[in-house]
Design an enzyme around this catalytic site. Structure first.
Site, PDB file in Angstrom:
ATOM      1  N   ASP A  64       0.819  -1.213   0.000  1.00 30.56           N
ATOM      2  CA  ASP A  64       0.000   0.000   0.000  1.00 30.56           C
ATOM      3  C   ASP A  64       0.853   1.263   0.000  1.00 30.56           C
ATOM      4  OD1 ASP A  64       0.992  -0.279   2.586  1.00 30.56           O
ATOM      5  OD2 ASP A  64      -0.957  -0.788   3.453  1.00 30.56           O
TER       6      ASP A  64
ATOM      7  N   ASN B  57      -6.859  -2.894  14.834  1.00 25.66           N
ATOM      8  CA  ASN B  57      -8.263  -3.162  14.489  1.00 25.66           C
ATOM      9  C   ASN B  57      -8.412  -4.357  13.542  1.00 25.66           C
ATOM     10  OD1 ASN B  57      -7.352  -2.161  12.062  1.00 25.66           O
ATOM     11  ND2 ASN B  57      -8.834  -0.487  11.918  1.00 25.66           N
TER      12      ASN B  57
ATOM     13  N   HIS C 137      -6.791  -4.818  10.656  1.00 26.98           N
ATOM     14  CA  HIS C 137      -6.600  -4.591   9.221  1.00 26.98           C
ATOM     15  C   HIS C 137      -5.332  -5.265   8.697  1.00 26.98           C
ATOM     16  CE1 HIS C 137      -4.293  -0.466   9.554  1.00 26.98           C
ATOM     17  NE2 HIS C 137      -3.484  -1.469   9.696  1.00 26.98           N
TER      18      HIS C 137
ATOM     19  N   GLU D  99      -9.502  -2.045   5.924  1.00 21.97           N
ATOM     20  CA  GLU D  99     -10.055  -1.747   7.248  1.00 21.97           C
ATOM     21  C   GLU D  99     -11.290  -2.613   7.530  1.00 21.97           C
ATOM     22  OE1 GLU D  99      -8.229  -0.054   9.041  1.00 21.97           O
ATOM     23  OE2 GLU D  99      -7.584   1.859   8.219  1.00 21.97           O
TER      24      GLU D  99
HETATM   25  P1  PGA Z   1       2.612  -1.334  12.795  1.00 23.75           P
HETATM   26  O1  PGA Z   1       1.389  -1.306  11.774  1.00 23.75           O
HETATM   27  O2  PGA Z   1       3.552  -2.386  12.301  1.00 23.75           O
HETATM   28  O3  PGA Z   1       3.215   0.034  12.723  1.00 23.75           O
HETATM   29  O4  PGA Z   1       2.045  -1.670  14.139  1.00 23.75           O
HETATM   30  C1  PGA Z   1       0.846  -2.505  11.341  1.00 23.75           C
HETATM   31  C2  PGA Z   1      -0.366  -2.229  10.499  1.00 23.75           C
HETATM   32  O5  PGA Z   1      -1.058  -1.231  10.743  1.00 23.75           O
HETATM   33  O6  PGA Z   1      -0.645  -3.024   9.591  1.00 23.75           O
END
Ligand code: PGA
Length: 254
Positions: free
Chosen positions: A67, A136, A138, A143
């Site tokens: 992404d 959450n 995702h 999301e």
């Molecule tokens: P993070 O993010 O590795 O910074 O915790 C993971 C994500 O949001 O997929």
């Protein structure tokens, strides 16, 4: 689904890197799916270390990132283009023309999403995809509520994601509200997936993803339907699993 629980972040990162390195040695022209965020930083550090020791060759590897924020230029310090340069690409011998990241500044978003899917299709889709997980649930920027049938598309970031990612920006207002992300369908085409998670903040999302029902309210739960997923997590992230995150490094199949 194989779940491997490691003592800490460092061990998780080392073991994940070893797995990626083995995949590259076995298939030097591997199509590698890459993730950003704080979780894979240790994995990339370890891959760079292996490269510097002469144990790893990226010259034939093709990469596709999950992404990119919509609206950020590749040179913006919080763009995922920038992140990948800093943490991996500028340290190893990946060929520039084999690096792919969605263009966050594309004016025709639909065309950009179609172009990305086309490139993936031409490459034969991803052999090994690295994933992090949001608090959450995702994956990529898919999301809660996401359509499991979606390919690469423009996404509205959830308020929880904006809040979580605000730590990288001057203020929450500076966090882009949208992103271009591989969709769940794109991710599920990968032949193998490694899901990484570290820390107590991820424990509930990991429990829901692995032991909860398959639901688009927890996008990572779709991975239960994939035939070749390796969940590599530390004890803190495993704390709410029914087999627990206690004790020595261990593996279990769920
Ligand atoms: P993070 O993010 O590795 O910074 O915790 C993971 C994500 O949001 O997929």
């Amino acid at each position: 689904m194989l779940v491997e629980v490691f003592n800490d972040y460092e061990e998780m990162s080392r073991r994940a890197a070893r797995h990626v390195a083995a995949a590259i040695r076995q298939k030097p022209d591997l199509v590698l799916g890459l993730a950003t965020g704080s979780t894979p930083v240790g994995l990339y550090r370890e891959l760079v270390r292996l490269f510097r020791k002469g144990e790893l060759d990226f010259s034939r590897v093709t990469t596709f990132n999950l992404d990119e924020y919509y609206g950020l230029s590749a040179s913006h310090e919080q763009s995922y283009h920038y992140f990948m340069q800093e943490h991996l690409f500028r340290h190893v011998n990946v060929a520039l023309e084999r690096i792919h990241i969605p263009d966050g500044q594309a004016t025709d978003i639909q065309a950009e999403c179609a172009r990305y899917e086309q490139l993936l299709a031409e490459a034969g889709w991803v052999d090994l995809q690295i994933l992090g997980i949001g608090g959450n649930g995702h994956i990529g920027f898919n999301e809660p509520g996401t359509d499991f049938g979606a390919s690469t598309h423009l996404i509205e970031l959830a308020p929880a994601t904006i809040q979580a990612n605000a730590r990288f920006f001057k203020s929450p207002e500076d966090v882009p509200r949208r992103a271009i992300s591989m969709g769940i369908k794109t991710i599920m085409r990968s032949r193998e997936i490694i899901l990484l998670a570290s820390g107590r903040d991820k424990a509930e999302a990991i429990r829901a993803a692995i032991e909860g029902p398959v639901t688009n309210q927890v996008p990572a739960s779709v991975l239960q339907l994939h035939p070749n997923v390796r969940v590599m997590i530390d004890q803190a992230a495993a704390a709410l699993l029914s087999h627990g995150g206690q004790g020595q490094t261990h593996a279990m199949t769920v």
